[in-house]
Every structure is written in structure tokens, then in C-alpha cells.
Scaffold this active site. Structure first.
Site, PDB file in Angstrom:
ATOM      1  N   CYS A 101       0.959  -1.664   0.167  1.00 12.55           N
ATOM      2  CA  CYS A 101      -0.311  -0.210   0.197  1.00 12.55           C
ATOM      3  C   CYS A 101       1.104   1.044  -0.097  1.00 12.55           C
ATOM      4  O   CYS A 101       1.561   1.529  -0.726  1.00 12.55           O
ATOM      5  CB  CYS A 101      -1.019  -0.114   1.356  1.00 12.55           C
ATOM      6  SG  CYS A 101      -2.458   1.007   0.681  1.00 12.55           S
ATOM      7  N   HIS A 131      -4.226  -5.360   0.398  1.00 11.96           N
ATOM      8  CA  HIS A 131      -2.744  -5.933   1.256  1.00 11.96           C
ATOM      9  C   HIS A 131      -3.620  -7.413   1.175  1.00 11.96           C
ATOM     10  O   HIS A 131      -4.390  -7.990   1.745  1.00 11.96           O
ATOM     11  CB  HIS A 131      -4.353  -5.422   2.136  1.00 11.96           C
ATOM     12  CG  HIS A 131      -4.107  -4.207   2.835  1.00 11.96           C
ATOM     13  ND1 HIS A 131      -3.813  -3.349   3.213  1.00 11.96           N
ATOM     14  CD2 HIS A 131      -4.675  -2.942   1.948  1.00 11.96           C
ATOM     15  CE1 HIS A 131      -3.450  -2.238   3.897  1.00 11.96           C
ATOM     16  NE2 HIS A 131      -4.169  -1.691   2.908  1.00 11.96           N
ATOM     17  N   GLU A 162      -2.540  -9.470   3.316  1.00 15.82           N
ATOM     18  CA  GLU A 162      -2.704  -9.976   4.933  1.00 15.82           C
ATOM     19  C   GLU A 162      -4.538  -9.664   4.674  1.00 15.82           C
ATOM     20  O   GLU A 162      -4.546 -10.289   6.067  1.00 15.82           O
ATOM     21  CB  GLU A 162      -2.219  -9.205   6.067  1.00 15.82           C
ATOM     22  CG  GLU A 162      -3.024  -7.966   6.005  1.00 15.82           C
ATOM     23  CD  GLU A 162      -2.609  -6.708   5.303  1.00 15.82           C
ATOM     24  OE1 GLU A 162      -3.510  -5.587   5.287  1.00 15.82           O
ATOM     25  OE2 GLU A 162      -1.870  -6.674   4.165  1.00 15.82           O
TER      26      GLU A 162
END
Length: 369
Positions: A247, A332, A334
Site C-alpha cells: 500500500c 493488502h 494480509e
């Protein structure tokens, strides 16, 4: 519930009902299209200083639990929903949405047409907004907005002030914290990495003094060009240690390699953004939260190559350095919240770290039994 108004810089006013804190804050009004995961979104440091609008109509139905936070301190300046659940139903629930917002000093607004607000942002772009609890003060609030600038120093507010370690038995990763979500640390640990988290303004010498096997550049709020010291650190680290950016970290890697970034009209915020890997043709559904993007034309004059693009608007979603071990993604992997299609990027980073260590050992003439 008492009446509350949202006043926008374009002169539009939305009347609804107040929830949460009685504080009357202002901020950049943005929207997220995810259907679940509101607790993770509200605690994501990347929303620092923003008023978050959730497009899914019912929010708070599974309450607030103790586990699903992405940071200890929430940094949003407000929450806007169509309907806030008063009686949540979930075995892990500890608080209602209203109770949590009030405890954390976050003003909220419910009962407005969030679809209308979202369409307005899509057409005109994100804009400044402020809450008002008196109809007589709407004009004064609108005038104040004209003289209010977007914050430019969010990263220093959300980054850790001191180093800390989350131990594991594997290789050592230094995570530079520009507003890192808990999910990043959790996944790095899950892949066997020891993680040392350091402040955003750590120098390259300070990072390298920790003898890292790899460096992670975290997510975070705001414009990457507002933290030139971070760009300089990344530039100096390139070639010395493997780097993985997520990001804001992706944008910082781009700037460090000579590319440019720019503000998007309304950004990407949601859990259903399709991203194509140009190397394999595979499309992953990803979780995203960003208002800035890498300019694709600027990449052409650098040692970077574009590896991923957004299927919807062709914006840059992934980069790889062609000369040194470094890569990044705009989304992202995760998740937290969102789909986990991109989890294998952590394994890709692990392979890069192991490969680099093997190359270093061979260069130094170290033979392992």
C-alpha cells in the site's frame, strides 16, 4: 438519538441521527464498499483523519469484539452508516457500535442516504466534511470547512514511537511502520519471521544496524510525498536487503526508484477489487484502502516493472525492481478484512529472503553443513 448533520465542502448537507461521541470533527469523507469487517476498517491506521462512510446498509449487527482490531488506537474522525444496529448478535460481541464509538471519542452519523453520498464522492471526488449538531450552525460549519486543509502529517501520528519485537524462530524482518495493521505483523510471524517494528522516520543506517534479512514497508495514511525522509531511507536500502512494500509502502518504493505518484479521484476502498498478475494472467480478488496511486507512465523511465494492474481501471497494483530484490503491491495481501487470495505474496517474500541469504552466504564463502 439527537439530530446530527454532515456538512460537505460542496455545500451539500445530510441530516441524520447522532451516534457515538459528541465531539464534532472534520475530515476527508471517503467510502468503503466491504460488506463485513467494519471493526477492522474502523481501526485501520490508514483511515487517519478521515470520515469513513460504509456503503453496506446495516453496520454493527455482530457488535464489537476484543480480537478484530488492526490497531490499539482508532484514528478515524467519524463514521457514517445507513443503519446502526442497536442489538448486535454474536458470541464474541462485547460492545455495541455506539458504545465503542463513544468510548473512543469518535462521532458517528446514521440514518442518511449513504448511496447518494457515495455517488456524490464518485462523481466529484473525496471532499472535506464536518459534523454539526445544530441546524443554526450549519452555515458557520460550512464556512469553517473552506478554511480547513486536509492533514499532511498523518503518518507521524500513527507510527510507533519506539522499536518493539514480535519474536519467532525464523529470519529477521524489520517492519517500517507508516501505520502498520496488526494483520501484517501476524502474517509475518505466521510465515516464521521474527519482526522488529521501527518508527517511520528510521534511517537506513538504523534499519541496517538491526541486521535484517528483509525489510517490510507497511501501509499507512496520506500522501507518500509528505514523508520525503521515508523515501530517502527506502532509496538507500535498495540493493542492501530484500524489500516488500504494501500500500503506502508500495508508493514509497516507487518514489524511491524514481517513479511518481498522484492522488486518485475517490480511491480504492473495499474488499472486492480484481487485480491481474501480468506475469501469470491470474486474477485475485483483493482488499484495498488507498487514495493515491503510482503513475504508470513514470515507471517507464525507472528500473521498475509493472507486475499487477487493477482490472477495473488499469491502475498500477504491483511493481518489481529489475536489478535488486524488491517488490510491492498496492493492495493488502494480509486482508483484515477481505479475501485472502493474495496471501501467497508473503511466501514469495520468504523465498526472496532465503534466496538472498543463500547468495550472500555463497559470496562470503560460507558453507553450511
Amino acid at each position: 438519538m439527537n439530530a446530527r448533520w454532515l456538512v460537505l465542502e460542496n455545500g451539500e448537507v445530510f441530516k441524520g441521527k447522532a451516534i457515538g461521541s459528541e465531539r464534532l470533527l472534520s475530515g476527508e469523507v471517503v467510502f468503503n464498499t466491504s460488506m463485513t469487517g467494519y471493526q477492522e476498517m474502523m481501526s485501520d491506521p490508514s483511515y487517519c483523519g478521515q470520515i469513513l462512510t460504509l456503503t453496506y446498509p446495516l453496520i454493527g449487527n455482530y457488535g464489537i469484539n476484543r480480537d478484530d482490531f488492526e490497531s490499539i488506537t482508532p484514528y478515524i474522525n467519524g463514521l457514517i452508516v445507513k443503519k446502526a444496529s442497536v442489538h448486535p448478535s454474536h458470541f464474541r460481541s462485547r460492545f455495541t457500535l455506539h458504545e465503542w464509538l463513544k468510548t473512543n471519542g469518535i462521532p458517528g452519523l446514521t440514518g442518511i442516504d449513504t448511496r447518494k453520498l457515495t455517488r456524490m464522492i464518485r462523481e466529484s471526488g473525496t471532499m472535506k466534511g464536518a459534523f454539526c449538531d445544530s441546524e443554526e450552525l450549519i452555515g458557520e460549519t460550512a464556512e469553517r470547512l473552506k478554511n480547513t486543509d486536509f492533514p499532511r502529517s498523518q503518518v507521524k501520528h500513527v507510527s510507533t514511537k519506539t522499536r518493539y519485537v514480535t519474536p519467532a524462530a525464523g529470519r529477521r524482518i524489520v517492519l517500517i511502520d507508516y501505520g502498520a495493521k496488526k494483520g501484517i505483523v501476524k502474517d509475518l510471524n505466521a510465515f516464521g519471521f521474527e519482526v522488529i517494528v521501527v518508527p517511520f522516520n528510521s534511517t537506513s543506517a538504523e534499519v541496517l544496524s538491526l541486521s535484517p534479512d528483509g525489510v517490510m514497508l507497511s501501509n499507512g495514511p496520506g500522501d507518500p510525498q509528505d514523508i520525503p525522509e521515508a523515501v530517502e531511507t527506502v532509496r538507500e536500502l535498495l540493493g542492501h536487503v530484500p524489500i516488500f512494500g504494501i500500500c503506502l509502502g508500495h508508493q514509497l518504493l516507487a518514489l524511491a526508484a524514481g517513479a511518481g505518484t498522484e492522488k486518485m479521484r475517490f480511491g480504492h476502498r473495499g474488499g472486492n477489487h480484481p487485480v491481474k498478475d501480468l506475469r501469470t494472467g491470474k486474477v485475485a480478488i483483493t482488499s484495498q484502502n488507498h487514495g493515491y496511486t503510482v503513475n504508470p507512465v513514470s515507471v517507464e523511465q525507472t528500473d521498475l516493472e509493472i507486475t499487477h494492474v487493477n482490472v477495473n481501471d488499469r491502475s498500477v497494483e504491483g511493481l518489481r525492481h529489475t536489478l535488486v530484490p524488491a517488490f510491492s503491491v498496492q493492495y493488502h495481501p494480509e486482508a483484515s478484512p477481505g479475501p485472502e487470495d493474495a496471501k501467497d505474496l508473503f511466501m514469495e517474500f520468504k523465498r526472496m529472503v532465503e534466496s538472498n541469504q543463500s547468495a550472500v552466504s555463497a559470496k562470503e564463502g560460507i558453507v553450511h553443513a
